[in-house]
Motif scaffolding. Structure first.
Motif, PDB file in Angstrom:
ATOM      1  N   GLU A   1     -25.749  25.065  30.080  1.00 32.11           N
ATOM      2  CA  GLU A   1     -25.710  24.913  28.625  1.00 32.11           C
ATOM      3  C   GLU A   1     -25.055  23.598  28.224  1.00 32.11           C
ATOM      4  N   GLU A   2     -24.022  23.175  28.977  1.00 33.83           N
ATOM      5  CA  GLU A   2     -23.389  21.892  28.686  1.00 33.83           C
ATOM      6  C   GLU A   2     -24.344  20.740  28.932  1.00 33.83           C
ATOM      7  N   VAL A   3     -25.116  20.817  30.006  1.00 31.63           N
ATOM      8  CA  VAL A   3     -26.091  19.760  30.307  1.00 31.63           C
ATOM      9  C   VAL A   3     -27.172  19.725  29.227  1.00 31.63           C
ATOM     10  N   ILE A   4     -27.671  20.889  28.846  1.00 33.77           N
ATOM     11  CA  ILE A   4     -28.701  20.955  27.799  1.00 33.77           C
ATOM     12  C   ILE A   4     -28.161  20.405  26.491  1.00 33.77           C
ATOM     13  N   PHE A   5     -26.931  20.766  26.131  1.00 40.24           N
ATOM     14  CA  PHE A   5     -26.317  20.266  24.902  1.00 40.24           C
ATOM     15  C   PHE A   5     -26.187  18.757  24.950  1.00 40.24           C
ATOM     16  N   ALA A   6     -25.732  18.227  26.084  1.00 38.74           N
ATOM     17  CA  ALA A   6     -25.570  16.776  26.211  1.00 38.74           C
ATOM     18  C   ALA A   6     -26.914  16.071  26.102  1.00 38.74           C
ATOM     19  N   GLU A   7     -27.951  16.629  26.735  1.00 42.08           N
ATOM     20  CA  GLU A   7     -29.281  16.018  26.657  1.00 42.08           C
ATOM     21  C   GLU A   7     -29.818  16.055  25.235  1.00 42.08           C
TER      22      GLU A   7
END
Length: 162
Positions: free
Chosen positions: A145-151
């Motif tokens: 979820e953190e990676v998706i949010f950052a992207e």
């Protein structure tokens, strides 16, 4: 002042780790000695006694030897991984209870209590393994979820700039 107390703590921790390592080494050597002693006695019993008359004493000794072997492996795990997993303690506990159940089976109430103890330990092991897997999955989900949010945040910034 604060740095000095931190250095003292580091020395204390290092001393504790050395003491723990030496203690585990001594314990491992003692357990290995008992393991070899039991193997020697077992070999003598197999060659010198009537197996039908001494079956239970031989079975007890075999199971005891396996228990010492497990403790030696546990000590080895400490030196290789710098910790002992709770799962291995639980496996040894279950094995010890099974050994006890196989060897001492004269008391009906004792058998019932030991069987319930084994069942509880197995249930605790199952819950422990499930909870570790669940927590690992949760951790991976949060990382995704953190990676998706950052992207998504980077995409939004890029579209806002144009």
């Amino acid at each position: 002042m604060n740095g000095g107390s931190y250095m003292g703590y580091k020395h204390l921790e290092k001393g504790y780790n050395i003491f723990l390592g030496v203690g585990m080494l001594i314990l491992g050597i003692i357990m290995f000695g008992f393991f070899v002693k039991d193997l020697w006695i077992l070999v003598q019993m197999v060659w010198q006694t009537d197996l039908q008359k001494n079956f239970y004493s031989i079975a007890r000794l075999i199971l005891e030897t396996f228990l010492f072997f497990e403790f030696v492996v546990l000590t080895q795990e400490y030196f290789l991984q710098k910790h002992i997993s709770l799962q291995n303690f639980m496996y040894i506990g279950i094995t010890a209870m099974l050994r006890n159940l196989l060897v001492y089976h004269d008391d009906t109430m004792g058998i019932l209590i030991q069987s319930i103890s084994i069942a509880i330990m197995i249930l605790v092991l199952i819950v422990y393994r499930w909870s570790r897997r669940y927590l690992a999955d949760l951790e991976q989900k949060e990382a995704r979820e953190e990676v998706i949010f950052a992207e998504e945040h980077q995409l939004q910034q890029a579209t806002d700039e144009h």
